[in-house]
Design an enzyme around this catalytic site. Sequence first.
Site, short mmCIF file in Angstrom:
data_model
loop_
_atom_site.label_atom_id
_atom_site.label_comp_id
_atom_site.label_asym_id
_atom_site.label_seq_id
_atom_site.Cartn_x
_atom_site.Cartn_y
_atom_site.Cartn_z
N HIS A 105 0.81 -1.03 -0.01
CA HIS A 105 -0.29 -0.03 -0.18
C HIS A 105 1.08 1.00 0.06
O HIS A 105 2.42 1.26 0.41
CB HIS A 105 -0.80 0.15 0.82
CG HIS A 105 -2.43 -0.78 0.79
ND1 HIS A 105 -2.51 -0.82 2.01
CD2 HIS A 105 -2.19 -2.05 0.82
CE1 HIS A 105 -4.23 -2.00 1.68
NE2 HIS A 105 -3.28 -3.02 0.60
N GLU B 207 0.58 4.45 1.77
CA GLU B 207 1.25 4.74 3.17
C GLU B 207 2.38 3.94 3.66
O GLU B 207 3.28 3.86 4.21
CB GLU B 207 0.34 4.86 3.44
CG GLU B 207 -1.05 3.80 3.95
CD GLU B 207 -1.95 4.18 3.60
OE1 GLU B 207 -2.12 3.56 2.29
OE2 GLU B 207 -3.37 4.00 3.62
N CYS C 144 -6.26 1.98 5.64
CA CYS C 144 -7.22 0.92 5.86
C CYS C 144 -7.07 0.25 7.44
O CYS C 144 -5.40 0.69 7.87
CB CYS C 144 -7.07 -0.40 5.40
SG CYS C 144 -5.30 -1.27 4.95
N CYS D 105 -3.18 -0.09 7.76
CA CYS D 105 -1.48 1.04 7.56
C CYS D 105 -1.88 1.77 8.81
O CYS D 105 -0.86 2.61 8.96
CB CYS D 105 -2.15 1.31 5.84
SG CYS D 105 -1.70 0.94 4.56
#
Length: 157
Positions: free
Chosen positions: A61, A63, A91, A94
Site C-alpha cells: 500500500h 502509505e 485501512c 496501514c
Amino acid sequence: MGEQEGVPQLSDHDLMGLAIDEARLAGEQGEVPIGAVVVIDGKVVARRHNEREQSQDPTSHAELLAVRDAAAAVGSWRLENATVVVTLEPCAMCAGLMVNARVGRVVFGARSYENGACGSLYSLGSDPRLNHEFVTVSDVRSEECSELLSSYFAGLR
C-alpha cells in the site's frame, strides 16, 4: 502553516497535491490510484504509490511503502514528528502501522467506507487502548481524490 528555520512549510492542501501526483503515477502503471507522502520537519522524506499489482505483495500500500522509506531516510522506526498524507483513508493494516511507527499526524483525502480505519469504520489513531495515538485530518481535497478512484474503477468496467 508557518516557517521553520526559514523554509516555507507546505500546507496540507499542497502536500495532498504531491500525494495526488503519486496516485496518478499508480493509475498510469495499472495500480489502484492511491498515493502517499511523508513529511518530517517540513521536508518531504518519502513519496510512494500503490504497488500491489506489480509486486504481487498485498502489503504494498502507498502509505506503508512511504512510511518504510521515511524510517530508512531518518534512520529510525520512531516517526513522532512525521505527517503521513495519503489520498485514501488508511485501512486497518496501514493505520496499525502508523500506530506502531509512532506517526504524529495523518492527513487523508477520500474516505473509505469499506476499509477506513481512521474514522469511517474504525478509529485506530485515536483509540486510547493502544500504545500510541495520532492526530487525524480528513477530507483534504476529498473530491479530487475520490474522482481519481472513481475514474480508475469506471475504466475497468
